[in-house]
Design a protein around this motif. Structure first.
Motif, short mmCIF file in Angstrom:
data_model
loop_
_atom_site.label_atom_id
_atom_site.label_comp_id
_atom_site.label_asym_id
_atom_site.label_seq_id
_atom_site.Cartn_x
_atom_site.Cartn_y
_atom_site.Cartn_z
N VAL A 72 52.41 -14.74 78.25
CA VAL A 72 52.17 -13.33 78.55
C VAL A 72 50.68 -13.04 78.49
N PHE A 73 50.02 -13.54 77.46
CA PHE A 73 48.58 -13.34 77.31
C PHE A 73 47.83 -13.80 78.56
N PHE A 74 48.15 -14.99 79.03
CA PHE A 74 47.44 -15.53 80.19
C PHE A 74 47.89 -14.88 81.51
N SER A 75 49.00 -14.15 81.48
CA SER A 75 49.47 -13.46 82.68
C SER A 75 48.91 -12.05 82.80
N LEU A 76 48.52 -11.46 81.68
CA LEU A 76 48.13 -10.05 81.73
C LEU A 76 46.64 -9.81 81.87
N HIS A 77 45.85 -10.86 81.85
CA HIS A 77 44.41 -10.70 82.12
C HIS A 77 43.92 -11.90 82.92
N ASP A 78 42.74 -11.81 83.46
CA ASP A 78 42.18 -12.90 84.26
C ASP A 78 41.28 -13.75 83.35
N PRO A 79 41.77 -14.90 82.90
CA PRO A 79 41.01 -15.73 81.96
C PRO A 79 39.86 -16.50 82.61
N ARG A 80 39.56 -16.19 83.86
CA ARG A 80 38.43 -16.81 84.54
C ARG A 80 37.18 -15.94 84.50
N GLN A 81 37.33 -14.70 84.06
CA GLN A 81 36.21 -13.77 84.04
C GLN A 81 35.48 -13.87 82.71
N LEU A 82 34.20 -14.20 82.77
CA LEU A 82 33.41 -14.37 81.56
C LEU A 82 32.90 -13.01 81.07
N ASN A 83 33.26 -12.69 79.83
CA ASN A 83 32.77 -11.47 79.16
C ASN A 83 33.05 -10.21 79.95
N ARG A 84 34.25 -10.15 80.52
CA ARG A 84 34.64 -8.94 81.25
C ARG A 84 36.11 -9.02 81.61
N ARG A 114 48.17 -25.08 80.05
CA ARG A 114 49.28 -24.67 80.92
C ARG A 114 48.81 -23.57 81.87
N ALA A 115 48.04 -22.63 81.36
CA ALA A 115 47.53 -21.54 82.20
C ALA A 115 46.56 -22.05 83.25
N GLY A 116 45.82 -23.09 82.90
CA GLY A 116 44.87 -23.68 83.85
C GLY A 116 45.55 -24.22 85.09
N GLU A 117 46.82 -24.59 84.97
CA GLU A 117 47.58 -25.06 86.13
C GLU A 117 47.97 -23.90 87.04
N TYR A 118 48.05 -22.71 86.48
CA TYR A 118 48.46 -21.52 87.23
C TYR A 118 47.28 -20.83 87.90
N TRP A 119 46.19 -20.69 87.16
CA TRP A 119 45.01 -19.98 87.66
C TRP A 119 44.15 -20.91 88.50
N ASP A 120 43.66 -20.40 89.61
CA ASP A 120 42.75 -21.15 90.47
C ASP A 120 41.33 -20.92 89.96
N GLY A 121 40.68 -21.96 89.53
CA GLY A 121 39.32 -21.81 88.99
C GLY A 121 39.31 -22.07 87.50
N GLY A 122 38.13 -22.26 86.96
CA GLY A 122 37.98 -22.62 85.56
C GLY A 122 38.24 -21.45 84.61
N LEU A 123 39.01 -21.72 83.58
CA LEU A 123 39.27 -20.71 82.56
C LEU A 123 38.10 -20.68 81.58
N VAL A 124 37.73 -19.48 81.16
CA VAL A 124 36.63 -19.31 80.20
C VAL A 124 37.14 -18.89 78.83
N THR A 125 38.44 -18.85 78.66
CA THR A 125 39.04 -18.44 77.39
C THR A 125 38.57 -19.36 76.28
#
Length: 175
Positions: A72-84, A114-125
């Protein structure tokens, strides 16, 4: 019961979403990850405290599995956005997970992978050790329920709540 401390933008959205899920017994908005002792909301908004707006989500893993809380955490925000997140800009809005022990750290790393497989692009979490957590002011607690018509809630929180209700329907509280 388990508690995860998670930061993914404004804590009002995380609070609103997690309160809709079965098995979640408490959500407390607060600040963590910085160096300022006992910061206020105004302090954190300066971006100078190092703290992130975060929620402490307490849940029963027999009712809702820990991996669902993290998905849920990785679905409710965009973990690719740095400091925003969207128009909320600053380190206080970073994507971060704060672990209290090695077991949580491992669970967080697995969820991020697991979230990295869903999101296109590098996660910054980031995955950071949980230091002192400061509870946010009372008006931030359960903000969405207290202010459902507030502009930010309508524009940002409502779509996130609806997305999670649809994607994780089997864990949503009955209305």
């Amino acid at each position: 019961m388990q508690t995860f401390v998670l930061a993914g933008g404004c804590f009002w959205c995380l609070d609103a979403v997690y309160r809709t899920l079965r098995g979640v017994s408490d959500v407390v908005s607060g600040y963590t990850g910085g160096s300022t002792v006992n910061p206020s909301y105004d302090d954190v908004c300066t971006g100078q405290t190092g703290h992130a707006e975060a929620v402490a989500v307490t849940f029963d893993p027999e009712v809702i599995p820990a991996n669902v809380i993290l998905d849920v955490f990785f679905s409710l925000h965009d973990p690719r956005q740095l400091n925003r997140q969207g128009h909320d800009v600053g380190t206080q809005y970073r994507s971060a997970m704060f672990y209290s022990d090695e077991e949580q750290k491992t669970a967080f790393e697995t969820a991020r992978d697991r979230a990295g497989e869903y999101w296109d692009g590098g996660l910054v979490t980031t995955i950071e050790p949980l230091g002192t957590r400061y509870e946010a002011e009372s008006y931030h607690q359960d903000f969405f329920a207290k202010n459902p018509g507030q502009g930010y809630c309508m524009a940002v929180a409502v779509p996130k709540v609806n997305k999670i209700r649809k994607s994780f329907a089997e864990y949503v509280l009955a209305s």
